[in-house]
Design an enzyme around this catalytic site. Sequence first.
Site, PDB file in Angstrom:
ATOM      1  N   HIS A  18     -34.008 117.730 -27.499  1.00 43.29           N
ATOM      2  CA  HIS A  18     -34.746 116.939 -26.185  1.00 43.29           C
ATOM      3  C   HIS A  18     -33.614 116.387 -25.410  1.00 43.29           C
ATOM      4  O   HIS A  18     -33.310 115.639 -25.623  1.00 43.29           O
ATOM      5  CB  HIS A  18     -35.606 115.785 -27.340  1.00 43.29           C
ATOM      6  CG  HIS A  18     -34.985 114.398 -27.573  1.00 43.29           C
ATOM      7  ND1 HIS A  18     -34.868 113.600 -26.714  1.00 43.29           N
ATOM      8  CD2 HIS A  18     -35.026 114.031 -28.317  1.00 43.29           C
ATOM      9  CE1 HIS A  18     -34.219 112.473 -27.233  1.00 43.29           C
ATOM     10  NE2 HIS A  18     -34.273 112.736 -28.774  1.00 43.29           N
ATOM     11  N   ASP A  67     -27.973 111.117 -28.745  1.00 43.80           N
ATOM     12  CA  ASP A  67     -29.168 111.408 -28.706  1.00 43.80           C
ATOM     13  C   ASP A  67     -30.502 111.694 -27.596  1.00 43.80           C
ATOM     14  O   ASP A  67     -30.271 110.531 -26.501  1.00 43.80           O
ATOM     15  CB  ASP A  67     -30.105 109.785 -28.945  1.00 43.80           C
ATOM     16  CG  ASP A  67     -31.463 110.136 -29.577  1.00 43.80           C
ATOM     17  OD1 ASP A  67     -31.869 111.221 -29.341  1.00 43.80           O
ATOM     18  OD2 ASP A  67     -32.007 108.985 -29.534  1.00 43.80           O
ATOM     19  N   GLU A  99     -39.024 113.313 -26.309  1.00 46.63           N
ATOM     20  CA  GLU A  99     -39.562 112.557 -27.084  1.00 46.63           C
ATOM     21  C   GLU A  99     -39.465 111.248 -27.224  1.00 46.63           C
ATOM     22  O   GLU A  99     -40.355 111.135 -28.355  1.00 46.63           O
ATOM     23  CB  GLU A  99     -38.359 113.246 -28.117  1.00 46.63           C
ATOM     24  CG  GLU A  99     -38.563 113.893 -29.685  1.00 46.63           C
ATOM     25  CD  GLU A  99     -37.879 111.661 -29.986  1.00 46.63           C
ATOM     26  OE1 GLU A  99     -38.176 112.117 -31.174  1.00 46.63           O
ATOM     27  OE2 GLU A  99     -36.630 111.378 -29.540  1.00 46.63           O
ATOM     28  N   GLU A 100     -38.966 110.677 -26.657  1.00 42.63           N
ATOM     29  CA  GLU A 100     -38.507 109.653 -27.251  1.00 42.63           C
ATOM     30  C   GLU A 100     -39.466 108.464 -27.016  1.00 42.63           C
ATOM     31  O   GLU A 100     -39.975 107.089 -27.994  1.00 42.63           O
ATOM     32  CB  GLU A 100     -37.052 109.071 -26.387  1.00 42.63           C
ATOM     33  CG  GLU A 100     -36.105 109.300 -26.550  1.00 42.63           C
ATOM     34  CD  GLU A 100     -35.355 109.015 -27.618  1.00 42.63           C
ATOM     35  OE1 GLU A 100     -35.598 108.183 -28.216  1.00 42.63           O
ATOM     36  OE2 GLU A 100     -34.242 109.199 -27.802  1.00 42.63           O
ATOM     37  N   ASP A 145     -31.701 116.879 -33.605  1.00 45.97           N
ATOM     38  CA  ASP A 145     -31.682 115.661 -32.770  1.00 45.97           C
ATOM     39  C   ASP A 145     -31.847 114.279 -33.670  1.00 45.97           C
ATOM     40  O   ASP A 145     -31.954 113.608 -33.789  1.00 45.97           O
ATOM     41  CB  ASP A 145     -33.481 115.448 -32.506  1.00 45.97           C
ATOM     42  CG  ASP A 145     -33.231 113.778 -31.904  1.00 45.97           C
ATOM     43  OD1 ASP A 145     -32.869 113.540 -31.491  1.00 45.97           O
ATOM     44  OD2 ASP A 145     -35.101 113.546 -31.709  1.00 45.97           O
ATOM     45  N   HIS A 196     -29.556 104.774 -28.712  1.00 46.51           N
ATOM     46  CA  HIS A 196     -30.378 103.512 -28.092  1.00 46.51           C
ATOM     47  C   HIS A 196     -29.655 102.467 -27.398  1.00 46.51           C
ATOM     48  O   HIS A 196     -30.562 101.873 -26.433  1.00 46.51           O
ATOM     49  CB  HIS A 196     -31.771 103.233 -28.665  1.00 46.51           C
ATOM     50  CG  HIS A 196     -32.697 104.045 -29.369  1.00 46.51           C
ATOM     51  ND1 HIS A 196     -33.790 104.046 -29.819  1.00 46.51           N
ATOM     52  CD2 HIS A 196     -32.726 105.631 -29.169  1.00 46.51           C
ATOM     53  CE1 HIS A 196     -34.800 105.343 -30.139  1.00 46.51           C
ATOM     54  NE2 HIS A 196     -34.026 106.458 -29.860  1.00 46.51           N
TER      55      HIS A 196
END
Lengths: 467, 467
Positions: free
Chosen positions: A279, A291, A325-326, A353, A423
């Site tokens: 993504h 990520d 995606e997130e 991912d 994140h």
Amino acid sequence: MKSAFVLLTLCLTLNVASQTDADVLKTIYKQSLTNGKSYDWLNHLSNQIGSRLSGSLGAEKAVSYTKAELENLGLDRVWLQPVMVPRWIRGTKEYGYIESALGKTNTVNICALGGSIATPALGIKANVVEVKNFEELALLGKDSIQGKIVFYNRPMQADLILTYEAYGGCVNQRYKGAVEAAKYGAAGVIVRSMNLRLDDLPHTGSMTYDDLPVNKRIPSAAISTNDAELLSTMLKLNTNTKFYFKQNCKQLKDVQSYNVIGEIKGSEFPNEYILVGGHLDSWDLGDGSHDDGAGVVQSMDVLRLLKTSGIKPKRSIRVVLFMNEENGLRGGKKYAQESKQKGENHIFALESDSGGFTPRGFSFDCTDASFNQVLNWQPLFKPYLIHYFEKGGSGADVGPLKTESNVLAGLRPDSQRYFDHHHASNDTFDAINKRELELGAATMTSLVYLFDKYGVNPISNLDNIKK
Amino acid sequence: MKSAFVLLTLCLTLNVASQTDADVLKTIYKQSLTNGKSYDWLNHLSNQIGSRLSGSLGAEKAVSYTKAELENLGLDRVWLQPVMVPRWIRGTKEYGYIESALGKTNTVNICALGGSIATPALGIKANVVEVKNFEELALLGKDSIQGKIVFYNRPMQADLILTYEAYGGCVNQRYKGAVEAAKYGAAGVIVRSMNLRLDDLPHTGSMTYDDLPVNKRIPSAAISTNDAELLSTMLKLNTNTKFYFKQNCKQLKDVQSYNVIGEIKGSEFPNEYILVGGHLDSWDLGDGSHDDGAGVVQSMDVLRLLKTSGIKPKRSIRVVLFMNEENGLRGGKKYAQESKQKGENHIFALESDSGGFTPRGFSFDCTDASFNQVLNWQPLFKPYLIHYFEKGGSGADVGPLKTESNVLAGLRPDSQRYFDHHHASNDTFDAINKRELELGAATMTSLVYLFDKYGVNPISNLDNIKK
């Protein structure tokens, strides 16, 4: 010159046709480790573009950049698939502190969770109720919670070997914490960051309000694991410890964005599709190198490595760089929906991912028969230390493509360091090792090569399986 | 209180005796990941003591610290084994530059190789001959080399999956480069750092003059991979490119040092020894966290984890922290020599000296029968993603303990990042991941547990082997 190039490609292709699978994998790994593009692409994505939250300028730039780079590869087709995405913005940096019963304050490292509402302009200060899970919350009930800040402090379980499992055992605090606490009249929610390590970084991530009316919604934020430990200790010493936080994040209107798609048309079965993807969007605190910048550039390099290794696919190979995606999965859903409308037959879809670390293997969502087929290939991967072949999940973006007969898979890299960066502001390019990233790209390319060559075999052939 | 503790230990011990091996391994991994000491010990060793070159104050402090910590574990015996070690000192920081044919200079990142002599006080400036190996050197011969600086620039081979193999294919340039170049009258030697990555850090490491007379010895140093690329490019553009370097390192007299040893006496076979170890000395540029602080603290924790997991060994378990692995192997040799004199029977010796990264398995130096015995245990390690069980080398320090029937082994962690840090200034504590280090300690403890329980079985039992 052009005919010489065609001749060379033809020679390479014929050459590959006569090679053993072991030889082809050797070529693929060598190509990736000595002539890979994934690291350069990621350098640009991370250091020239940076974070790519859905609807942001960074996400827009990433669409243009990856489309242009795919076009440079001379694929049969490169295009954008429009998709509307949510746009959430963090606003000015969050601020928070713990206030002891005596009025002394300790500033904490805090960040709003993605999708959260803001606090009132002056922030929220309230007493704190610490819980480990929703059951404790329910036991405390409205009398204990009303008007207070709920502090979810269940740590990730350190003795689980796969850190994703530890994440899975904790993430409901972050995703559902606000909606659960709001039931009992909480004023706000603070979550211990999803991080196995004790450090000072707050980790963001998505949260939901489900169908909670707007006037019932409460702000939620994450604090670093060190600050969670401090807050918990102070609460044990004195239950009259207070917490203050202020954030002015906001959910704006949906905006236009895109999945980026490239395709090599299959020479024999052009209507059978093999998909690789990651993504393109990321959270906003770091630059999203692990990520999922890593998955994006590895997926792009799969198509390139097939070409540089002289492999001419029989089936159509698609790279899909999914948007959102997130915080919405809009890209994954849109792709699957349009694909279904067109009746496209995706026999195999592979997602990367889980970070750009040393690849260990794959997790497969498929029938037993297909899984047995894959286990037959396992010995081919042994020289590359790829040993993990298990049934399980695949990936969020490819998940909606599931049918009864196809194979979905997720690359499974070493997971020990992943949640140190996940994140958070240290999900940055310096945390990527070039060789590890390239080994991942080669591992994905090898599996795509095998599925392209042999297709998905619905017949179980247990006798041939090397256990 | 004490009797309560004894009772608790007894209960744990009895409990372990009735557990399956799978349960015991689960306990060991859980203990290491939730209650390990390796990371705290390494923090002290790296951040409070720092580098530990043989004969240095750091090495001396490390001996005292680890001895005291082993004493705190309540082992049956802790002692120091005296060993004389070489003492080489780097002196003032090295300086070097490339001088173009037009007289422009580029400073390079350079470090003396361990054991090298100094340059003359004013340094050496000379034309440069670049070679890839000793064969090229021999072909060039004295006429081309006399009075020049030989520049060894064979990169580590990127397409080898195990980076140790790439290192093995290059390290003779560093170790033997000076003695080979001196044969042809070279004035000095510059080596491309043993590093798969392109970066700015020079990597030191041992070199030898063999029996070269003192007046024939020439200084040798390593430059960073980026600087090696630059120098090579400049030489291609103009062969009249010169190199200057200055270093004032020195070999001093041997000094007294020690191996640090701790022992749990076996309850049934006290005269059968199982050894775990790493080396206490390090190079001087970083703090030696990966090489080999990690192996030291993991080995210490093996004995502690056996205790906290309630395992009472049948055989005597020794931890040996070897001195002087890097530039002399005096500790390993001394230990083996005294052990031989005393007729001690080391049935199994395990070394951790390949960095503190995620463990992947072991390399075994043993008979086929013993290797088959080990393969029988392999399924026990699967839940911990430990899959690499191969015959091969063990480790430099335990190597001298080899007999016809015993088993030597080396822990094999993921090797992709190891040479980014090896012998360079970035071999520091921040490059260590706590979980990865702890997984290594648990993996070692598990294998020690199995060898303690079952001993070394000299009978091949091929029928039982799960292939």
